[in-house]
Design a protein around this motif. Sequence first.
Motif, PDB file in Angstrom:
ATOM      1  N   ARG A  64      25.910  30.989  41.910  1.00 36.49           N
ATOM      2  CA  ARG A  64      27.312  31.361  41.704  1.00 36.49           C
ATOM      3  C   ARG A  64      27.409  32.879  41.649  1.00 36.49           C
ATOM      4  N   ASN A  65      28.050  33.448  42.662  1.00 34.60           N
ATOM      5  CA  ASN A  65      28.260  34.895  42.674  1.00 34.60           C
ATOM      6  C   ASN A  65      29.477  35.221  41.822  1.00 34.60           C
ATOM      7  N   VAL A  66      29.261  35.990  40.766  1.00 31.29           N
ATOM      8  CA  VAL A  66      30.394  36.405  39.953  1.00 31.29           C
ATOM      9  C   VAL A  66      30.976  37.711  40.480  1.00 31.29           C
ATOM     10  N   ALA A  67      30.159  38.472  41.216  1.00 34.16           N
ATOM     11  CA  ALA A  67      30.648  39.707  41.842  1.00 34.16           C
ATOM     12  C   ALA A  67      29.712  40.092  42.979  1.00 34.16           C
ATOM     13  N   ILE A  68      30.295  40.722  43.994  1.00 35.35           N
ATOM     14  CA  ILE A  68      29.520  41.271  45.110  1.00 35.35           C
ATOM     15  C   ILE A  68      30.009  42.701  45.311  1.00 35.35           C
ATOM     16  N   HIS A  69      29.080  43.652  45.221  1.00 36.36           N
ATOM     17  CA  HIS A  69      29.404  45.056  45.433  1.00 36.36           C
ATOM     18  C   HIS A  69      28.749  45.507  46.729  1.00 36.36           C
ATOM     19  N   CYS A  70      29.551  46.048  47.642  1.00 36.17           N
ATOM     20  CA  CYS A  70      29.057  46.556  48.920  1.00 36.17           C
ATOM     21  C   CYS A  70      29.145  48.077  48.885  1.00 36.17           C
TER      22      CYS A  70
ATOM     23  N   ALA B 255      40.154  40.782  54.469  1.00 37.57           N
ATOM     24  CA  ALA B 255      41.584  40.477  54.598  1.00 37.57           C
ATOM     25  C   ALA B 255      41.824  39.040  55.047  1.00 37.57           C
ATOM     26  N   VAL B 256      40.834  38.416  55.688  1.00 37.28           N
ATOM     27  CA  VAL B 256      41.041  37.067  56.212  1.00 37.28           C
ATOM     28  C   VAL B 256      40.382  35.973  55.365  1.00 37.28           C
ATOM     29  N   VAL B 257      39.621  36.341  54.327  1.00 35.63           N
ATOM     30  CA  VAL B 257      39.008  35.318  53.480  1.00 35.63           C
ATOM     31  C   VAL B 257      39.966  34.958  52.347  1.00 35.63           C
ATOM     32  N   ASN B 258      39.661  33.850  51.665  1.00 30.29           N
ATOM     33  CA  ASN B 258      40.578  33.407  50.617  1.00 30.29           C
ATOM     34  C   ASN B 258      40.583  34.374  49.437  1.00 30.29           C
ATOM     35  N   ALA B 259      41.656  34.340  48.676  1.00 30.05           N
ATOM     36  CA  ALA B 259      41.872  35.296  47.588  1.00 30.05           C
ATOM     37  C   ALA B 259      40.838  35.149  46.479  1.00 30.05           C
ATOM     38  N   LYS B 260      40.347  33.933  46.246  1.00 32.32           N
ATOM     39  CA  LYS B 260      39.356  33.713  45.186  1.00 32.32           C
ATOM     40  C   LYS B 260      38.060  34.472  45.497  1.00 32.32           C
ATOM     41  N   PHE B 261      37.615  34.429  46.757  1.00 30.39           N
ATOM     42  CA  PHE B 261      36.410  35.159  47.155  1.00 30.39           C
ATOM     43  C   PHE B 261      36.677  36.658  47.174  1.00 30.39           C
TER      44      PHE B 261
ATOM     45  N   ALA C  53      38.630  38.416  45.438  1.00 26.87           N
ATOM     46  CA  ALA C  53      38.727  38.992  44.097  1.00 26.87           C
ATOM     47  C   ALA C  53      37.358  39.349  43.522  1.00 26.87           C
ATOM     48  N   ARG C  54      36.300  38.735  44.041  1.00 26.36           N
ATOM     49  CA  ARG C  54      34.946  38.982  43.531  1.00 26.36           C
ATOM     50  C   ARG C  54      34.199  40.075  44.294  1.00 26.36           C
ATOM     51  N   VAL C  55      34.779  40.575  45.371  1.00 25.14           N
ATOM     52  CA  VAL C  55      34.102  41.562  46.216  1.00 25.14           C
ATOM     53  C   VAL C  55      34.715  42.946  46.014  1.00 25.14           C
ATOM     54  N   ARG C  56      33.848  43.927  45.839  1.00 23.97           N
ATOM     55  CA  ARG C  56      34.267  45.325  45.759  1.00 23.97           C
ATOM     56  C   ARG C  56      33.495  46.113  46.807  1.00 23.97           C
ATOM     57  N   VAL C  57      34.211  46.900  47.598  1.00 23.85           N
ATOM     58  CA  VAL C  57      33.591  47.716  48.634  1.00 23.85           C
ATOM     59  C   VAL C  57      33.674  49.169  48.190  1.00 23.85           C
ATOM     60  N   HIS C  58      32.514  49.823  48.106  1.00 25.91           N
ATOM     61  CA  HIS C  58      32.438  51.221  47.679  1.00 25.91           C
ATOM     62  C   HIS C  58      31.979  52.058  48.865  1.00 25.91           C
ATOM     63  N   TYR C  59      32.710  53.122  49.128  1.00 30.57           N
ATOM     64  CA  TYR C  59      32.393  54.006  50.246  1.00 30.57           C
ATOM     65  C   TYR C  59      32.075  55.394  49.711  1.00 30.57           C
ATOM     66  N   GLY C  60      30.920  55.957  50.136  1.00 32.59           N
ATOM     67  CA  GLY C  60      30.577  57.308  49.723  1.00 32.59           C
ATOM     68  C   GLY C  60      29.085  57.543  49.783  1.00 32.59           C
ATOM     69  N   SER C  61      28.659  58.639  49.154  1.00 34.18           N
ATOM     70  CA  SER C  61      27.246  59.014  49.122  1.00 34.18           C
ATOM     71  C   SER C  61      26.520  58.197  48.056  1.00 34.18           C
TER      72      SER C  61
END
Length: 175
Positions: free
Chosen positions: A66-72, A88-94, A96-104
């Motif tokens: 069970r993934n409680v969070a995924i950080h990219c 943008a095309v996956v369901n809202a429940k999934f 909500a658990r994903v965070r995308v971080h952009y940077g160094s």
Amino acid sequence: PGLRNFRNFQNELRASFYTIMQALRSEKTQLKGVVAIMYSIGNFKDRSNGVGVREHTRLRLSLPRRNVAIHCCLDDPTQYILIRAGLAVVNAKFRARVRVHYGSHLECMYLLSTYGIWTQTLPLTATYEVDMHRHLNWVDSCIRGNKTNVGAPASNTAVVTEPTANDVLYMGGNM
């Protein structure tokens, strides 16, 4: 170059399966879930150019984790745009658990720390090189655990027998 260096793709899938199943042996992990970090910054980019994404996805979806969070964590604008578009095309429940971080490296370390992830637990040195010491200790303990006899004397060295809540399981540059 990236860290993925397997003789063939089946070995890579076996290693992923074994690592995830070992983590799931912990009752605490089963109850609380897993926080996954996809780290694709600097030298940690994936060399496979997307080969095996479908198989890895099928493997991860088939396991009782069970993934409680995924950080990219990314530093490539193209990857960032593709992942954001995919979310943008996956369901809202999934989503909500994903965070995308952009940077160094430093920016992503800071962003991870704002979510309560201790950056000291990541297998990185101060110069952002990979420190495989804890991982190799864990692999050695797994090998010894599978090959030792019941009556064999115990080793005097302290070994990591399974990942704890403070350990981070590195998930390559592929999700």
